[in-house]
Structure formats: C-alpha cells, structure tokens
Design a protein around this motif. Structure first.
Motif, PDB file in Angstrom:
ATOM      1  N   ILE A   1      12.534 -54.220  28.332  1.00 44.26           N
ATOM      2  CA  ILE A   1      13.088 -54.557  27.028  1.00 44.26           C
ATOM      3  C   ILE A   1      13.864 -55.856  27.192  1.00 44.26           C
ATOM      4  N   ARG A   2      13.559 -56.817  26.311  1.00 41.95           N
ATOM      5  CA  ARG A   2      14.222 -58.119  26.331  1.00 41.95           C
ATOM      6  C   ARG A   2      15.034 -58.282  25.048  1.00 41.95           C
ATOM      7  N   TYR A   3      16.189 -58.911  25.184  1.00 39.08           N
ATOM      8  CA  TYR A   3      17.095 -59.128  24.058  1.00 39.08           C
ATOM      9  C   TYR A   3      17.363 -60.627  23.938  1.00 39.08           C
ATOM     10  N   PHE A   4      17.392 -61.129  22.707  1.00 41.82           N
ATOM     11  CA  PHE A   4      17.587 -62.554  22.478  1.00 41.82           C
ATOM     12  C   PHE A   4      18.753 -62.812  21.528  1.00 41.82           C
ATOM     13  N   ALA A   5      19.354 -64.003  21.687  1.00 41.61           N
ATOM     14  CA  ALA A   5      20.398 -64.533  20.808  1.00 41.61           C
ATOM     15  C   ALA A   5      21.563 -63.547  20.696  1.00 41.61           C
ATOM     16  N   TRP A   6      22.053 -63.282  19.468  1.00 44.11           N
ATOM     17  CA  TRP A   6      23.227 -62.418  19.338  1.00 44.11           C
ATOM     18  C   TRP A   6      22.953 -60.974  19.715  1.00 44.11           C
ATOM     19  N   VAL A   7      21.697 -60.536  19.692  1.00 47.62           N
ATOM     20  CA  VAL A   7      21.394 -59.180  20.160  1.00 47.62           C
ATOM     21  C   VAL A   7      21.728 -59.108  21.657  1.00 47.62           C
ATOM     22  N   ARG A   8      21.310 -60.122  22.410  1.00 45.52           N
ATOM     23  CA  ARG A   8      21.610 -60.188  23.849  1.00 45.52           C
ATOM     24  C   ARG A   8      23.117 -60.242  24.092  1.00 45.52           C
TER      25      ARG A   8
END
Length: 85
Positions: free
Chosen positions: A5-12
């Motif tokens: 599972i990869r998370y980007f921007a403010w989710v990360r």
C-alpha cells in the motif's frame, strides 16, 4: 492477501509512511473495505481517511472506484485529488 500500500501527498503525511506491505484480512474485498480496515488501524489512519470520499485510489497503477475488487492486486495507492492549472 499480501499487498503493498502506497500513500501520497497529505495522505502520506497523516499516515506517517510512504508505503508498507500488509496482509489484508480475507473479509477485505474492495477498495472501500481496505479504507475501513485501514481506519481501524489507529488514529493516524483515521485522520488520513476522515474524508474518504475525496481520497482517490489506484490498483496496480490504474485509477479505480471504491467498489473496485482488489483480488489479485499487487499494489494499492491512495492519494488526494489533484488540481492544476
């Protein structure tokens, strides 16, 4: 089922990691199920998905809707909507 599972921007930023390998429970069948499961993992995930309706998802680099089945997925990514000009 094991999946990256990869998370980007403010989710990360809210989750605190860029990516992770997880083993999803057998009851998790769709992207929406993944979000519910992630939210149960702790306050950082709850905060990241408090507005789950605006978070976008991709399975193996293909954009999908929340009802999309995750069977056979190697990677699931979550990211906020992108705007540009």
């Amino acid at each position: 089922m094991q999946v990256k599972i990869r998370y980007f921007a403010w989710v990360r930023e809210k989750v605190g990691v860029a990516e992770e390998m997880v083993t999803l429970p057998g009851t998790v069948m769709t992207i929406a199920d993944v979000v519910v499961w992630l939210k149960s993992r702790g306050p950082e995930f709850e905060a990241a998905f408090v507005r789950a309706d605006v978070v976008r998802a991709a399975i193996d680099q293909v954009h999908v809707k929340p009802a999309a089945a995750i069977a056979g997925a190697r990677e699931i990514a979550f990211f906020p909507p992108v705007t540009g000009g």
